[in-house]
Design a protein around this motif. Structure first.
Motif, PDB file in Angstrom:
ATOM      1  N   TYR A  29       0.846  -1.202   0.000  1.00 48.45           N
ATOM      2  CA  TYR A  29       0.000   0.000   0.000  1.00 48.45           C
ATOM      3  C   TYR A  29       0.883   1.255   0.000  1.00 48.45           C
ATOM      4  N   GLU A  30       1.865   1.277   0.914  1.00 44.70           N
ATOM      5  CA  GLU A  30       2.749   2.449   1.015  1.00 44.70           C
ATOM      6  C   GLU A  30       3.526   2.667  -0.286  1.00 44.70           C
ATOM      7  N   TYR A  31       3.984   1.579  -0.882  1.00 41.33           N
ATOM      8  CA  TYR A  31       4.844   1.640  -2.060  1.00 41.33           C
ATOM      9  C   TYR A  31       4.083   2.038  -3.330  1.00 41.33           C
ATOM     10  N   GLU A  32       2.865   1.523  -3.506  1.00 40.23           N
ATOM     11  CA  GLU A  32       2.170   1.724  -4.776  1.00 40.23           C
ATOM     12  C   GLU A  32       0.927   2.608  -4.724  1.00 40.23           C
ATOM     13  N   GLU A  34      -0.265   4.859  -1.666  1.00 44.96           N
ATOM     14  CA  GLU A  34      -0.363   6.001  -0.756  1.00 44.96           C
ATOM     15  C   GLU A  34      -0.155   7.353  -1.434  1.00 44.96           C
ATOM     16  N   GLU A  35       0.833   7.453  -2.303  1.00 47.09           N
ATOM     17  CA  GLU A  35       1.161   8.747  -2.914  1.00 47.09           C
ATOM     18  C   GLU A  35       0.089   9.271  -3.872  1.00 47.09           C
ATOM     19  N   HIS A  36      -0.864   8.422  -4.271  1.00 40.17           N
ATOM     20  CA  HIS A  36      -1.878   8.813  -5.262  1.00 40.17           C
ATOM     21  C   HIS A  36      -3.225   9.183  -4.647  1.00 40.17           C
ATOM     22  N   ILE A  37      -3.330   9.185  -3.325  1.00 40.09           N
ATOM     23  CA  ILE A  37      -4.612   9.420  -2.655  1.00 40.09           C
ATOM     24  C   ILE A  37      -5.268  10.724  -3.119  1.00 40.09           C
ATOM     25  N   ASP A  38      -4.543  11.817  -3.126  1.00 41.42           N
ATOM     26  CA  ASP A  38      -5.136  13.106  -3.515  1.00 41.42           C
ATOM     27  C   ASP A  38      -5.635  13.075  -4.956  1.00 41.42           C
ATOM     28  N   TYR A  39      -4.885  12.451  -5.846  1.00 40.31           N
ATOM     29  CA  TYR A  39      -5.266  12.342  -7.256  1.00 40.31           C
ATOM     30  C   TYR A  39      -6.587  11.574  -7.387  1.00 40.31           C
TER      31      TYR A  39
END
Length: 122
Positions: A29-32, A34-39
């Motif tokens: 989850y963290e790797y793939e 998490e960074e796209h949540i806002d998008y």
């Protein structure tokens, strides 16, 4: 050249994780995801979805994210539980329908993103 991912293997992993309460990986989850949540949240709002859920698979591990229209974030097992609450009696039927398409996307290195609008019975 990388060998193509097996759609059938991914389908089996998704069934285990989503229909048989299998373990999901927080690190994935963290790797793939998490960074796209806002998008994805912006897309949810633009599409007027009630929630969006995203599933990924990597090296035999599965991770899941669910974002509500109020931007509540559910990860892995909590996301699966929340989706089951949203869909109630149609959870298994909906996932049996979606898993082959999700596996196809994942086999082609595309994250499986599913925006959902629910129909009110009122």
């Amino acid at each position: 050249m990388n060998k193509p991912k097996s759609k059938k293997r991914i389908e089996n992993l998704l069934r285990k994780a989503l229909l048989q309460n299998g373990k999901m990986e927080y690190g994935l989850y963290e790797y793939e995801l998490e960074e796209h949540i806002d998008y994805w949240y912006k897309g949810l709002k633009a599409d007027r979805d009630e929630f969006v859920f995203v599933v990924t698979e990597n090296r035999g591990h599965v991770a899941m994210l669910l974002i509500t229209d109020k931007k509540n974030i559910y990860i892995n097992e909590a996301a699966r539980e929340r989706l089951a609450e949203f869909w109630h009696k149609s959870y298994n039927i909906n996932l049996e329908r979606l898993i082959p398409m999700m596996a196809e996307e994942l086999a082609n290195d595309i994250l499986s993103v599913n925006g959902v609008k629910t129909v009110s019975n009122h």
